[in-house]
Scaffold this motif. Sequence first.
Motif, PDB file in Angstrom:
ATOM      1  N   PHE A  52       0.823  -1.209   0.000  1.00  0.00           N
ATOM      2  CA  PHE A  52       0.000   0.000   0.000  1.00  0.00           C
ATOM      3  C   PHE A  52       0.858   1.260   0.000  1.00  0.00           C
ATOM      4  O   PHE A  52       0.374   2.346  -0.283  1.00  0.00           O
ATOM      5  CB  PHE A  52      -0.922   0.028   1.220  1.00  0.00           C
ATOM      6  N   ALA A  72      -0.341  -4.940  -4.689  1.00  0.00           N
ATOM      7  CA  ALA A  72      -0.893  -5.500  -3.444  1.00  0.00           C
ATOM      8  C   ALA A  72      -1.682  -6.781  -3.670  1.00  0.00           C
ATOM      9  O   ALA A  72      -1.607  -7.711  -2.870  1.00  0.00           O
ATOM     10  CB  ALA A  72      -1.768  -4.459  -2.763  1.00  0.00           C
ATOM     11  N   GLU A  73      -2.429  -6.830  -4.795  1.00  0.00           N
ATOM     12  CA  GLU A  73      -3.321  -7.981  -4.971  1.00  0.00           C
ATOM     13  C   GLU A  73      -2.585  -9.276  -5.317  1.00  0.00           C
ATOM     14  O   GLU A  73      -3.176 -10.345  -5.288  1.00  0.00           O
ATOM     15  CB  GLU A  73      -4.422  -7.672  -5.999  1.00  0.00           C
ATOM     16  N   ILE A  77      -0.221 -11.496   1.040  1.00  0.00           N
ATOM     17  CA  ILE A  77      -0.030 -11.096   2.436  1.00  0.00           C
ATOM     18  C   ILE A  77      -1.341 -10.431   2.839  1.00  0.00           C
ATOM     19  O   ILE A  77      -1.822  -9.558   2.132  1.00  0.00           O
ATOM     20  CB  ILE A  77       1.107 -10.066   2.578  1.00  0.00           C
ATOM     21  N   PHE A  81      -7.048  -5.238  10.339  1.00  0.00           N
ATOM     22  CA  PHE A  81      -6.968  -3.812  10.650  1.00  0.00           C
ATOM     23  C   PHE A  81      -7.507  -3.503  12.042  1.00  0.00           C
ATOM     24  O   PHE A  81      -8.385  -4.198  12.548  1.00  0.00           O
ATOM     25  CB  PHE A  81      -7.773  -3.011   9.629  1.00  0.00           C
ATOM     26  N   ALA A  85     -12.350  -3.006   9.304  1.00  0.00           N
ATOM     27  CA  ALA A  85     -12.497  -2.846   7.850  1.00  0.00           C
ATOM     28  C   ALA A  85     -13.308  -3.973   7.221  1.00  0.00           C
ATOM     29  O   ALA A  85     -12.981  -4.460   6.143  1.00  0.00           O
ATOM     30  CB  ALA A  85     -11.130  -2.718   7.171  1.00  0.00           C
ATOM     31  N   TRP A  87     -16.716  -5.345   5.331  1.00  0.00           N
ATOM     32  CA  TRP A  87     -17.621  -4.721   4.358  1.00  0.00           C
ATOM     33  C   TRP A  87     -19.040  -4.808   4.873  1.00  0.00           C
ATOM     34  O   TRP A  87     -19.614  -5.903   4.973  1.00  0.00           O
ATOM     35  CB  TRP A  87     -17.465  -5.404   3.004  1.00  0.00           C
ATOM     36  N   VAL A 102     -12.890 -14.306  -5.086  1.00  0.00           N
ATOM     37  CA  VAL A 102     -12.026 -13.611  -6.030  1.00  0.00           C
ATOM     38  C   VAL A 102     -11.116 -14.600  -6.745  1.00  0.00           C
ATOM     39  O   VAL A 102     -10.841 -14.480  -7.928  1.00  0.00           O
ATOM     40  CB  VAL A 102     -11.204 -12.527  -5.295  1.00  0.00           C
ATOM     41  N   ILE A 150      -7.739 -17.241   2.766  1.00  0.00           N
ATOM     42  CA  ILE A 150      -7.011 -17.546   1.533  1.00  0.00           C
ATOM     43  C   ILE A 150      -5.651 -18.181   1.813  1.00  0.00           C
ATOM     44  O   ILE A 150      -4.824 -18.303   0.924  1.00  0.00           O
ATOM     45  CB  ILE A 150      -6.833 -16.297   0.644  1.00  0.00           C
TER      46      ILE A 150
ATOM     47  N   ASN B 174      -9.405   1.449   4.398  1.00  0.00           N
ATOM     48  CA  ASN B 174      -8.974   0.103   4.778  1.00  0.00           C
ATOM     49  C   ASN B 174      -9.879  -0.984   4.214  1.00  0.00           C
ATOM     50  O   ASN B 174      -9.428  -2.109   4.014  1.00  0.00           O
ATOM     51  CB  ASN B 174      -8.901  -0.021   6.300  1.00  0.00           C
ATOM     52  N   GLN B 175     -11.142  -0.654   3.970  1.00  0.00           N
ATOM     53  CA  GLN B 175     -12.029  -1.641   3.336  1.00  0.00           C
ATOM     54  C   GLN B 175     -11.512  -1.989   1.944  1.00  0.00           C
ATOM     55  O   GLN B 175     -11.589  -3.131   1.503  1.00  0.00           O
ATOM     56  CB  GLN B 175     -13.432  -1.068   3.202  1.00  0.00           C
ATOM     57  N   ARG B 177      -8.362  -1.588   0.950  1.00  0.00           N
ATOM     58  CA  ARG B 177      -7.094  -2.291   1.111  1.00  0.00           C
ATOM     59  C   ARG B 177      -7.309  -3.754   1.468  1.00  0.00           C
ATOM     60  O   ARG B 177      -6.597  -4.630   0.983  1.00  0.00           O
ATOM     61  CB  ARG B 177      -6.265  -1.615   2.202  1.00  0.00           C
ATOM     62  N   ALA B 178      -8.305  -4.000   2.318  1.00  0.00           N
ATOM     63  CA  ALA B 178      -8.580  -5.375   2.717  1.00  0.00           C
ATOM     64  C   ALA B 178      -8.937  -6.210   1.493  1.00  0.00           C
ATOM     65  O   ALA B 178      -8.461  -7.338   1.339  1.00  0.00           O
ATOM     66  CB  ALA B 178      -9.719  -5.408   3.729  1.00  0.00           C
ATOM     67  N   ALA B 179      -9.749  -5.630   0.590  1.00  0.00           N
ATOM     68  CA  ALA B 179     -10.112  -6.363  -0.623  1.00  0.00           C
ATOM     69  C   ALA B 179      -8.883  -6.570  -1.497  1.00  0.00           C
ATOM     70  O   ALA B 179      -8.677  -7.642  -2.065  1.00  0.00           O
ATOM     71  CB  ALA B 179     -11.173  -5.594  -1.393  1.00  0.00           C
ATOM     72  N   GLN B 180      -8.060  -5.519  -1.570  1.00  0.00           N
ATOM     73  CA  GLN B 180      -6.863  -5.594  -2.407  1.00  0.00           C
ATOM     74  C   GLN B 180      -5.938  -6.715  -1.952  1.00  0.00           C
ATOM     75  O   GLN B 180      -5.453  -7.483  -2.763  1.00  0.00           O
ATOM     76  CB  GLN B 180      -6.121  -4.261  -2.314  1.00  0.00           C
ATOM     77  N   ASN B 181      -5.697  -6.818  -0.640  1.00  0.00           N
ATOM     78  CA  ASN B 181      -4.734  -7.855  -0.285  1.00  0.00           C
ATOM     79  C   ASN B 181      -5.349  -9.244  -0.206  1.00  0.00           C
ATOM     80  O   ASN B 181      -4.655 -10.225   0.008  1.00  0.00           O
ATOM     81  CB  ASN B 181      -3.847  -7.481   0.909  1.00  0.00           C
ATOM     82  N   LEU B 182      -6.671  -9.319  -0.456  1.00  0.00           N
ATOM     83  CA  LEU B 182      -7.250 -10.648  -0.668  1.00  0.00           C
ATOM     84  C   LEU B 182      -7.202 -11.015  -2.151  1.00  0.00           C
ATOM     85  O   LEU B 182      -7.710 -12.054  -2.554  1.00  0.00           O
ATOM     86  CB  LEU B 182      -8.685 -10.697  -0.170  1.00  0.00           C
ATOM     87  N   GLY B 183      -6.636 -10.118  -2.964  1.00  0.00           N
ATOM     88  CA  GLY B 183      -6.420 -10.443  -4.366  1.00  0.00           C
ATOM     89  C   GLY B 183      -7.394  -9.802  -5.336  1.00  0.00           C
ATOM     90  O   GLY B 183      -7.374 -10.111  -6.524  1.00  0.00           O
ATOM     91  N   ALA B 184      -8.263  -8.893  -4.868  1.00  0.00           N
ATOM     92  CA  ALA B 184      -9.244  -8.290  -5.761  1.00  0.00           C
ATOM     93  C   ALA B 184      -8.608  -7.187  -6.614  1.00  0.00           C
ATOM     94  O   ALA B 184      -7.863  -6.366  -6.099  1.00  0.00           O
ATOM     95  CB  ALA B 184     -10.401  -7.717  -4.952  1.00  0.00           C
ATOM     96  N   SER B 185      -8.929  -7.191  -7.910  1.00  0.00           N
ATOM     97  CA  SER B 185      -8.439  -6.143  -8.795  1.00  0.00           C
ATOM     98  C   SER B 185      -9.263  -4.880  -8.570  1.00  0.00           C
ATOM     99  O   SER B 185     -10.280  -4.904  -7.890  1.00  0.00           O
ATOM    100  CB  SER B 185      -8.580  -6.595 -10.237  1.00  0.00           C
ATOM    101  N   ARG B 186      -8.819  -3.780  -9.196  1.00  0.00           N
ATOM    102  CA  ARG B 186      -9.540  -2.520  -9.022  1.00  0.00           C
ATOM    103  C   ARG B 186     -10.980  -2.607  -9.516  1.00  0.00           C
ATOM    104  O   ARG B 186     -11.900  -2.047  -8.921  1.00  0.00           O
ATOM    105  CB  ARG B 186      -8.807  -1.397  -9.745  1.00  0.00           C
ATOM    106  N   ARG B 188     -12.914  -5.271  -9.699  1.00  0.00           N
ATOM    107  CA  ARG B 188     -13.697  -6.036  -8.726  1.00  0.00           C
ATOM    108  C   ARG B 188     -14.018  -5.198  -7.498  1.00  0.00           C
ATOM    109  O   ARG B 188     -15.125  -5.242  -6.974  1.00  0.00           O
ATOM    110  CB  ARG B 188     -12.908  -7.251  -8.263  1.00  0.00           C
ATOM    111  N   ILE B 189     -13.017  -4.455  -7.031  1.00  0.00           N
ATOM    112  CA  ILE B 189     -13.238  -3.612  -5.851  1.00  0.00           C
ATOM    113  C   ILE B 189     -14.351  -2.620  -6.136  1.00  0.00           C
ATOM    114  O   ILE B 189     -15.244  -2.404  -5.309  1.00  0.00           O
ATOM    115  CB  ILE B 189     -11.940  -2.895  -5.453  1.00  0.00           C
TER     116      ILE B 189
END
Lengths: 371, 278
Positions: A52, A72-73, A77, A81, A85, A87, A102, A150, B174-175, B177-186, B188-189
């Motif tokens: 990030f 990041a994706e 890792i 938080f 965070a 949804w 995903v 994951i 952070n919501q 970011r949380a999606a991003q580091n679970l592997g979601a692309s922009r 998808r986010i």
Amino acid sequence: MTRLNIENLNAGYGNKQILNDISLTVEQGEMIALLGPSGCGKTTLLNALCGFVPVSGGKIKVGNRDITTLPAENRNITMVFQSYALWPHMTVAQNVGYGLKVQKVAREEIEERVHELLSIVRLAGLANDKVTTLSGGQRQRVALARALAIRPDVLVLDEPLSNLDAKVRLNVRHEIKALQKQLGFTSLIVTHDQEEALVMADRIAVLNKGQIEQLGRPEEIYQSPKTPFVANFMGAENQIVWTPELESSILTGNSEALFVSRPTNLTANQQVFFRSENVTLITNTSRFDNDNSVLSLRGHVMQSAFFGNNYRISVQCGEHIIQADHTCDLPANTPVLLSVPAHALHVYDIETSFKSNAYATIQTSTSFQTI
Amino acid sequence: MQNKTTHSLWLVAPAAIMVAIFFLYPLFFSLYSAVTLEDGSLTLAHLTKAFSLYSNDILFTIAIVLASVVVLAILSITISAMIVLSPFKSLVSLLGLLYRLPLFIPFIVTAQMMRTFLAKNGLMNNAFVASGMMTPMDTISFLGWTGIIITFVWKQLAFSTLLLSGAMAALDQNQIRAAQNLGASRVRILFHIMLPQVFPTLGVALVLSTVTMMSVLSVPLMIGTGTPTMMSADMAFRVNSYGDYNVANALGLVSYLICSGLAWFYLRQSLKDKGATA
Ligand SMILES: Nc1ncnc2c1ncn2[C@@H]1O[C@H](COP(=O)(O)OP(=O)(O)OP(=O)(O)O)[C@@H](O)[C@H]1O
Ligand SMILES: [Mg+2]
């Protein structure tokens, strides 16, 4: 889960450098706590690991994979938080299963894994609840399950417990620790609570101003802090700067002098830190033996505070204020004699050029602790 | 207790009277005049007349508004997402400045501008011709229904993007970011995390834009080709040329119903959305 290797990492925001040359290896299945005062760069370090915050120098490796510049994706890792965070428009199960969705995992498999994780974090019955209806502790457990779903290479947790109230915090703390032992994930946890770090971590890295001051097992960090900053941060809040004047006052052996004795390992131009729990307080001030294995000094009680199992007595000793633990309450102005055994003293040289700097560090960290 | 209630009633009375006189009375009077004859008896004659004369225009209006709203939704989602999710910060701040400009330009000026821009020998076609991409023979005029849609979208885009990007930026970083580091692309986010949460804001922006489009007179008059035209132009025509307030009000009633229809659709959708996740 694999080992995480950070080499000479530099990172910051814009041209403001926050992390200086951080090197740290987290072994497979190990949990390292990052401990440090507010603003020292703990969150920044985790953000750099997750991708990030861009890295301006150095390397991050997970196993044999260099992930320094990966988006990041693609890093595998995940982060837990402080603010959860989650949804809010998704249910507990949808939150936990999102990472798998995903990855296009089959629906039945997702359901199975979500079910498994929810029972691990003891939320089995809540799969179809809205996350907004959960309590703080439950939310943080959902966040934990979501991050673990994951099977990340590394799990990082940014003050996961600090939004929870004291009792829930203890529970979740035990749960995270137990889970970590059970599942063996490689993880970094940020905290500014020293007790949390001591209890949870296999090793502790104390951070100060974007640098690692000391890295070691909790016992090492607690018992032999390498720098004044670490000593102070780990709870040795009493500090005495041993000036040449104090040294000479001891040598003259005046019976009115502030200091009665000092251990032989303390010499002029050093500073000494010690914990209140290591201070022995006696009210019989006439009894003093010039013992070369203890630091002892005279003073008057300023105030005392009840801490449950003992009283924390503030003692005015000349210009110093020393905190000492004592079994009973003492009225103000009682003359007392304090002594600290040599093994409980953390002694550091003051380099004269370095002096002002060292003071500044201590000032900030002290004020931080009182907050 | 009783006393206190009467007391507070007196306090809101001035405001309530103002609303009644200047808002409710004219509204109900116009609705009333749409469905009554001079002698006060109820009739559907005005509505029938409005439909027989202007049913094409009513359909045209609905089509234009729906098309504009769809284009508006797509564009404002795209722009907001770019502003909030793009990694190119300097480009984004330029975009952030540009898209707001239409907010400060009145409709009539926009219409005038679009007229000179979109006409057969307007600025746009001239530019194409000058650059050699077209001959003067190939040029077509965009005045007409395309022009109306372009103008509406151009003008309302700023408003709905402003609302939408504000709502997106207010989401917890952070919501994302949380999606991003679970592997979601922009992308998808955008669709999984952000849009579901800003859906109510998008709805408000689109419903308000619809109301605005239904009521603007200058755009259909200046960009439109005459027939078919939008209901606002017909209403003005009924009043100015015939002094026929009844049919104008009947048309007003129809446009009011169209707007409420959309609002109802939006409300139902957002309730259903809440129900699905509850
Ligand atoms: N987005 C940002 N832009 C610019 N500077 C930032 C940003 N975020 C943090 N900083 C700065 O980086 C430094 C380190 O911040 P960081 O959030 O890493 O501290 P921290 O150790 O996590 O503190 P805390 O314990 O309070 O969470 C601070 O001086 C802060 O002002
Ligand atoms: Mg932080």
